[in-house]
Write a protein that holds these residues in place. Structure first.
Motif, PDB file in Angstrom:
ATOM      1  N   GLY A 389       0.740  -1.253  -0.071  1.00 17.12           N
ATOM      2  CA  GLY A 389      -0.047  -0.098  -0.098  1.00 17.12           C
ATOM      3  C   GLY A 389       0.894   1.253   0.014  1.00 17.12           C
ATOM      4  O   GLY A 389       0.605   2.129  -0.783  1.00 17.12           O
ATOM      5  N   LEU A 390       2.020   1.316   0.821  1.00 19.76           N
ATOM      6  CA  LEU A 390       2.844   2.434   0.786  1.00 19.76           C
ATOM      7  C   LEU A 390       3.480   2.738  -0.369  1.00 19.76           C
ATOM      8  O   LEU A 390       3.656   3.894  -0.981  1.00 19.76           O
ATOM      9  CB  LEU A 390       4.023   2.225   1.945  1.00 19.76           C
ATOM     10  CG  LEU A 390       3.233   2.431   3.316  1.00 19.76           C
ATOM     11  CD1 LEU A 390       4.311   1.954   4.426  1.00 19.76           C
ATOM     12  CD2 LEU A 390       2.817   3.624   3.781  1.00 19.76           C
ATOM     13  N   VAL A 391       3.987   1.618  -1.174  1.00 19.34           N
ATOM     14  CA  VAL A 391       4.350   1.650  -2.443  1.00 19.34           C
ATOM     15  C   VAL A 391       3.409   2.304  -3.444  1.00 19.34           C
ATOM     16  O   VAL A 391       3.782   3.131  -4.348  1.00 19.34           O
ATOM     17  CB  VAL A 391       5.218   0.450  -3.056  1.00 19.34           C
ATOM     18  CG1 VAL A 391       5.340   0.677  -4.622  1.00 19.34           C
ATOM     19  CG2 VAL A 391       6.283  -0.335  -1.979  1.00 19.34           C
ATOM     20  N   ALA A 392       2.218   1.946  -3.484  1.00 16.35           N
ATOM     21  CA  ALA A 392       1.214   2.252  -4.393  1.00 16.35           C
ATOM     22  C   ALA A 392       0.976   3.585  -4.226  1.00 16.35           C
ATOM     23  O   ALA A 392       0.752   4.601  -5.193  1.00 16.35           O
ATOM     24  CB  ALA A 392      -0.215   1.486  -4.234  1.00 16.35           C
ATOM     25  N   ILE A 393       1.097   4.236  -2.951  1.00 15.77           N
ATOM     26  CA  ILE A 393       0.798   5.776  -2.830  1.00 15.77           C
ATOM     27  C   ILE A 393       2.168   6.640  -3.420  1.00 15.77           C
ATOM     28  O   ILE A 393       2.022   7.646  -3.979  1.00 15.77           O
ATOM     29  CB  ILE A 393       0.683   5.910  -1.367  1.00 15.77           C
ATOM     30  CG1 ILE A 393      -0.711   5.551  -0.858  1.00 15.77           C
ATOM     31  CG2 ILE A 393       0.756   7.593  -0.891  1.00 15.77           C
ATOM     32  CD1 ILE A 393      -1.046   5.925   0.533  1.00 15.77           C
ATOM     33  N   ALA A 394       3.205   5.686  -3.211  1.00 16.02           N
ATOM     34  CA  ALA A 394       4.380   6.362  -3.707  1.00 16.02           C
ATOM     35  C   ALA A 394       4.312   6.721  -5.187  1.00 16.02           C
ATOM     36  O   ALA A 394       5.059   7.645  -5.806  1.00 16.02           O
ATOM     37  CB  ALA A 394       5.751   5.840  -3.302  1.00 16.02           C
ATOM     38  N   VAL A 395       3.923   5.612  -5.855  1.00 13.62           N
ATOM     39  CA  VAL A 395       3.955   5.588  -7.404  1.00 13.62           C
ATOM     40  C   VAL A 395       2.574   6.362  -8.038  1.00 13.62           C
ATOM     41  O   VAL A 395       2.375   6.577  -9.117  1.00 13.62           O
ATOM     42  CB  VAL A 395       4.238   4.360  -8.055  1.00 13.62           C
ATOM     43  CG1 VAL A 395       5.277   3.852  -7.659  1.00 13.62           C
ATOM     44  CG2 VAL A 395       2.825   3.329  -7.706  1.00 13.62           C
ATOM     45  N   GLU A 396       1.773   6.958  -7.045  1.00  9.94           N
ATOM     46  CA  GLU A 396       0.344   7.216  -7.403  1.00  9.94           C
ATOM     47  C   GLU A 396       0.628   8.559  -8.466  1.00  9.94           C
ATOM     48  O   GLU A 396       1.224   9.492  -8.372  1.00  9.94           O
ATOM     49  CB  GLU A 396      -0.392   7.468  -6.352  1.00  9.94           C
ATOM     50  CG  GLU A 396      -1.659   8.227  -6.564  1.00  9.94           C
ATOM     51  CD  GLU A 396      -2.307   8.976  -5.429  1.00  9.94           C
ATOM     52  OE1 GLU A 396      -3.433   9.816  -5.594  1.00  9.94           O
ATOM     53  OE2 GLU A 396      -1.672   8.810  -4.242  1.00  9.94           O
ATOM     54  N   ARG A 397      -0.290   8.581  -9.529  1.00  8.38           N
ATOM     55  CA  ARG A 397      -0.358   9.679 -10.136  1.00  8.38           C
ATOM     56  C   ARG A 397      -1.755  10.586 -10.085  1.00  8.38           C
ATOM     57  O   ARG A 397      -2.622   9.948  -9.692  1.00  8.38           O
ATOM     58  CB  ARG A 397      -0.287   9.294 -11.818  1.00  8.38           C
ATOM     59  CG  ARG A 397       0.985   8.757 -12.130  1.00  8.38           C
ATOM     60  CD  ARG A 397       0.937   8.411 -13.841  1.00  8.38           C
ATOM     61  NE  ARG A 397       2.083   7.764 -14.061  1.00  8.38           N
ATOM     62  CZ  ARG A 397       2.398   7.182 -15.526  1.00  8.38           C
ATOM     63  NH1 ARG A 397       1.254   7.130 -16.209  1.00  8.38           N
ATOM     64  NH2 ARG A 397       3.467   6.483 -15.775  1.00  8.38           N
ATOM     65  N   ASP A 398      -1.898  11.678 -10.357  1.00  5.91           N
ATOM     66  CA  ASP A 398      -2.787  12.349 -10.292  1.00  5.91           C
ATOM     67  C   ASP A 398      -3.949  11.870 -11.100  1.00  5.91           C
ATOM     68  O   ASP A 398      -3.864  11.536 -12.295  1.00  5.91           O
ATOM     69  CB  ASP A 398      -2.871  13.797 -10.772  1.00  5.91           C
ATOM     70  CG  ASP A 398      -4.054  14.875 -10.332  1.00  5.91           C
ATOM     71  OD1 ASP A 398      -4.936  14.294 -10.206  1.00  5.91           O
ATOM     72  OD2 ASP A 398      -3.658  16.022 -10.369  1.00  5.91           O
ATOM     73  N   ASP A 399      -5.158  11.836 -10.797  1.00  5.62           N
ATOM     74  CA  ASP A 399      -6.317  11.021 -11.513  1.00  5.62           C
ATOM     75  C   ASP A 399      -6.510  11.905 -12.906  1.00  5.62           C
ATOM     76  O   ASP A 399      -6.974  11.363 -13.864  1.00  5.62           O
ATOM     77  CB  ASP A 399      -7.370  10.801 -11.012  1.00  5.62           C
ATOM     78  CG  ASP A 399      -7.606   9.529 -10.032  1.00  5.62           C
ATOM     79  OD1 ASP A 399      -6.496   8.965  -9.834  1.00  5.62           O
ATOM     80  OD2 ASP A 399      -8.500   9.498  -9.206  1.00  5.62           O
ATOM     81  N   SER A 400      -6.070  13.290 -12.702  1.00  5.04           N
ATOM     82  CA  SER A 400      -6.497  14.093 -13.860  1.00  5.04           C
ATOM     83  C   SER A 400      -5.430  13.710 -15.000  1.00  5.04           C
ATOM     84  O   SER A 400      -5.701  14.110 -16.279  1.00  5.04           O
ATOM     85  CB  SER A 400      -6.250  15.551 -13.473  1.00  5.04           C
ATOM     86  OG  SER A 400      -5.004  15.758 -13.164  1.00  5.04           O
TER      87      SER A 400
END
Length: 420
Positions: A389-400
């Protein structure tokens, strides 16, 4: 109050979906009775072997690794209602054969292995067809609500089924529970045949349905990240079909009735979370999906640390709730990001990842529990889910940065129609 109640159950205004839910509640309750009975039977035949229980779980989910993508192709190409009818009839026949063996006193461990594998083959077709069928029954606007209600009735059955199974096993024995499960499939078959709408009909446009089109759609970054996150959490963290019976027997030294209570407490938390998600109206954000994985990881780790019965039940309740909250958030983010004609195949990939990882996870956790104890299964699963979960937040992109679901659906639909 009545307005809020109407919001929670708004998709039940659709008659065919009401029929579907009623049939599923009965059938899934029978299935969960069977899960408890099967686990208890295996533990009895093997004198509590965690590895044997892991093998049964692996065999039940192994066909999903090989056949689910093809099952999604079938769901997008053929009449989903017919597919679901055949799947439930076959499941009934297989369950009936095992029940007869148990009642006759002739059951052996290899019989349970064969039954588990056969059920896995059927599920590889039934699961993607069922998930896509719900969307067609209610339409895209009601899909989040209907999907959450589907999770809710699943967990109602998961509360009622194990509790009844524990009682039945204590009073009548494992064989009668399996017989009840075989009969319960008839409820879904009857509900499907009573439907009057056109949902689930076979495609008439003559287009070929290719698995790779679903894989291409799932390659978008906003879909790939939750799919990878689901893969990690499912592989290491969502092994409760194996860890719950081991927790009950190894840590709490439970009898059959108490074993049912442990499973029911976990399912009750899942039910509460499922009812909460019925209020969702749009596509969940990537941050919500990752945050749910982090919270789930923390709770599962805590289950592995705590040994007292009371606190353990509270943590199991919360862990069950967060597991379904995470799975629903990922499910809605994926479903609402693809065109309807691709949902069968994309949901097949989601199912392959969510449930197809179970054989590997079951064998891993089963071996871990066999040598170090079931608490380590919870600890390892929780810590890895938290890290994912922490890695997923780190690589997250803006939904826009990605197309909105409606626009993405149009693009995928266009690409699908122009493909030779």
């Amino acid at each position: 109050m009545s307005s809020a109640f109407g919001e929670v159950f708004r998709s039940l205004r659709v008659r065919d979906f009401r029929l579907f839910v009623l049939g599923q509640i009965v059938s899934v309750a029978g299935t969960w009775m069977m899960v408890v009975a099967q686990d208890w039977l295996v533990l009895g035949l093997t004198r509590g072997s965690a590895s044997a229980l892991g093998t049964v779980t692996a065999l039940q989910f192994a066909p999903l690794l090989l056949l689910t993508l093809y099952g999604g192709r079938l769901a997008d190409r053929y009449d989903k209602r017919a597919l679901l009818t055949v799947a439930n009839v076959v499941s009934c026949a297989v369950a009936l054969m095992l029940a007869v063996l148990v009642l006759a006193g002739e059951v052996r461990l290899w019989h349970v292995y064969v039954f588990a594998c056969a059920l896995g083959v059927v599920n590889s077709v039934e699961v993607p067809a069922r998930m896509a069928f719900v969307g067609e029954l209610v339409g895209s606007d009601l899909l989040p609500n209907a999907s959450a209600l589907s999770a809710a009735y699943f967990n109602v059955a998961r509360v009622v089924g194990p509790a009844l199974s524990g009682l039945f096993i204590s009073v009548a024995g494992v064989g009668w529970v399996m017989l009840v499960n075989a009969v319960s499939y008839a409820a879904t078959v009857v509900a499907l045949r009573l439907m009057s709408g056109s949902a689930g009909r076979a495609r008439r446009d003559g287009d070929r349905v290719r698995v790779r089109e679903g894989l291409k759609a799932a390659g978008r970054f906003d879909l790939m990240v939750p799919l990878v996150l689901v893969a990690v959490v499912a592989l290491f963290g969502l092994n409760f079909q194996l860890t719950l019976p081991l927790l009950a027997s190894q840590v709490h030294h439970a009898d059959a009735s108490t074993f049912g209570v442990v499973t029911a407490v976990f399912a009750a938390g899942s039910l509460v979370a499922a009812m909460m998600t019925t209020l969702r109206r749009g596509r969940p954000s990537a941050r919500l999906v990752a945050g749910a994985a982090i919270a789930f990881g923390l709770l599962e780790t805590a289950v592995g640390v705590v040994s007292s019965y009371g606190p353990s039940m509270v943590l199991l309740f919360l862990t069950g709730g967060m597991s379904i909250f995470f799975a629903q958030a990922a499910n809605h983010r994926i479903q609402l990001g693809v065109a309807p004609e691709l949902r069968g195949r994309v949901l097949a990939l989601y199912t392959l990842i969510l449930q197809g990882s179970t054989p590997l996870g079951a064998l891993l956790v089963g071996t871990l529990a066999e040598h170090w104890g079931v608490r380590w299964g919870f600890l390892v699963g929780g810590v890895i889910s938290l890290a994912a979960g922490l890695v997923a937040i780190a690589v997250e992109r803006d939904d826009s940065a990605t197309p909105p679901p409606a626009e993405a659906a149009v693009r995928e639909r266009s690409g699908h129609r122009t493909r030779p």
